[in-house]
Enzyme design. Structure first.
Site, PDB file in Angstrom:
ATOM      1  N   HIS A 253      12.154  44.969   8.442  1.00 22.96           N
ATOM      2  CA  HIS A 253      11.991  43.776   9.284  1.00 22.96           C
ATOM      3  C   HIS A 253      12.303  42.550   8.449  1.00 22.96           C
ATOM      4  O   HIS A 253      12.035  42.534   7.248  1.00 22.96           O
ATOM      5  CB  HIS A 253      10.557  43.694   9.834  1.00 22.96           C
ATOM      6  CG  HIS A 253      10.453  42.784  11.014  1.00 22.96           C
ATOM      7  ND1 HIS A 253      10.243  41.435  10.880  1.00 22.96           N
ATOM      8  CD2 HIS A 253      10.570  43.039  12.336  1.00 22.96           C
ATOM      9  CE1 HIS A 253      10.218  40.898  12.088  1.00 22.96           C
ATOM     10  NE2 HIS A 253      10.417  41.841  12.999  1.00 22.96           N
ATOM     11  N   GLU A 308       9.885  49.248  16.754  1.00 24.42           N
ATOM     12  CA  GLU A 308      10.795  50.080  17.538  1.00 24.42           C
ATOM     13  C   GLU A 308      10.542  51.573  17.379  1.00 24.42           C
ATOM     14  O   GLU A 308      10.896  52.357  18.242  1.00 24.42           O
ATOM     15  CB  GLU A 308      12.250  49.752  17.168  1.00 24.42           C
ATOM     16  CG  GLU A 308      12.652  48.306  17.413  1.00 24.42           C
ATOM     17  CD  GLU A 308      12.712  47.926  18.879  1.00 24.42           C
ATOM     18  OE1 GLU A 308      11.731  48.168  19.606  1.00 24.42           O
ATOM     19  OE2 GLU A 308      13.734  47.376  19.294  1.00 24.42           O
TER      20      GLU A 308
END
Ligand code: ACO
Length: 365
Positions: A253, A308
């Protein structure tokens, strides 16, 4: 010719593009605050209509409650269903993810409805119609008496949803409703800053969401789990992917340096669901090995599980087809996009960054 080339972070890392009262991501502590609440508390205590009401009220400065949002979204879903022939006209031969883009771009203001409700109400209607169209089935009308999450599931599979499934989707919609200045929200804010309308801003946001480095990752997460297949293949498969320089989908991320707090919320949500999809002990083993392998492969960059990974597992358990994962993400994030677009419009300030010129300079004559 003398030119001052400014040193600025390429990729806009660490650059603040706006002030926002909507959400805050603390990447070091792994904390996400949406509308003043920690994401874990919000997912337990609020539903999608409630968090949407808070976001819209904050962005517009106009108080609006959960009941009013529920009524407005129900009416907007019905209005979108009536408009489906026009909305789907350009979506017909396209994959679901692209058909969604065409249909969002075809949305227009509706009399008696706010633009934000028109958009947020329309997205599950469009997603449901596209999924069913792909199966050769007619679209199903919305039921405005249902909550937004329950009606989203009903329009996808035609069954009155099991309350546990509806609650799980609701927790997902709340969890991913907003997330600071992520790429799609930034895209929406840039468009809104030009004084273009909310439809243009949300179309831009959706386009940015579709890429696999952002909201397009969950389908590849399932493809990875399928490709690994069995526990004995986890280590060799992941090691080989990393040695080829590939990125593991569902990990890493830009902001988080620890596990994404939304992964915790969605992992707990999957655990509460009785229905299965992906084998959870297998998924947990993949996650554990991937975290360890990433630590070894990229010691200079903390990489951990992002939202996700469990989005893929949760939406699969809810029997949502994988091609609809990104459209269902958009159903949730539309709350954030519309709020951010309104908040940006209120600043009146055009977003216009600069670039670092690295091209040739004119010769002195
Ligand atoms: N797997 C393997 N390596 C990775 C991963 C990953 N998932 N993510 C980053 N890296 C590596 C990069 O290759 C780079 O390695 P290097 O220094 O040896 O060249 C290093 O980590 C730093 O990467 P950056 O490019 O600086 O990371 P960035 O902040 O741009 O990446 C991103 C964030 C795009 C999310 C990235 O982690 C990624 O591609 N993840 C996989 C896709 C994914 O899961 N997307 C969903 C994100 S969540 C969301 O948007 C809702």
């Amino acid at each position: 010719m003398n030119m001052q080339i400014s040193k600025s972070p390429i990729g806009l890392d660490g650059v603040a593009a706006a002030e926002t009262a909507l959400s805050h991501v603390d990447g070091e502590r792994g904390e996400l605050i949406i509308a003043g609440e920690r994401v874990g508390d919000l997912a337990r205590e609020a539903n999608f209509e409630g968090v949407t009401a808070r976001l819209w009220a904050s962005a517009t400065g106009q108080p609006i409650g959960e009941a009013a949002v529920r009524a407005e979204l129900g009416a907007a879903r019905e209005r979108a269903f009536a408009r489906l022939p026009r909305l789907l006209a350009a979506a017909d031969a396209l994959p679901i993810i692209d058909g969604m883009r065409a249909a969002i771009a075809a949305l227009r203001g509706e009399p008696g409805l706010s633009d934000e409700a028109t958009i947020v109400g329309a997205l599950p209607v469009i997603a449901g119609a596209l999924v069913r169209h792909g199966r050769g089935e007619a679209p199903l009308p919305p039921d405005p008496t249902l909550g937004h999450a329950a009606d989203t599931l009903a329009m996808l599979d035609g069954k009155r949803p099991d309350p546990r499934a509806a609650a799980a989707l609701d927790a997902y919609l709340v969890t991913v409703s907003d997330h600071g200045m992520n790429a799609s929200t930034f895209a929406a804010r840039v468009v809104a800053s030009t004084r273009a309308d909310l439809f243009a801003a949300v179309t831009a946001g959706y386009c940015a969401l579709t890429g696999p480095l952002h909201g397009g990752a969950p389908e590849p997460v399932l493809q990875m789990l399928d490709a690994i297949g069995t526990p004995d293949r986890i280590a060799p498969w992941i090691d080989a992917a990393l040695s080829r320089g590939e990125r593991l989908m569902g990990f890493g991320h830009r902001i988080y340096r620890v596990r994404d707090p939304r992964a915790d919320v969605l992992e707990a949500t999957v655990a509460r669901l009785s229905q299965g999809g992906v084998d959870m002990p297998f998924a947990a083993a993949v996650e554990a090995y991937a975290r360890e392998a990433l630590r070894r492969a990229k010691p200079h960059r903390p990489l951990d599980t992002n939202v996700e990974f469990f989005t893929a597992i949760l939406l699969d358990a809810l029997q949502i087809p994988r091609q609809a994962f990104t459209p269902v993400f958009a159903v949730a994030r539309a709350a954030g996009w519309t709020a951010h677009a309104r908040e940006q419009q209120r600043t009146g300030r055009l977003l216009r960054p600069s670039s670092v010129y690295v091209g040739p300079l004119p010769q002195e004559k």
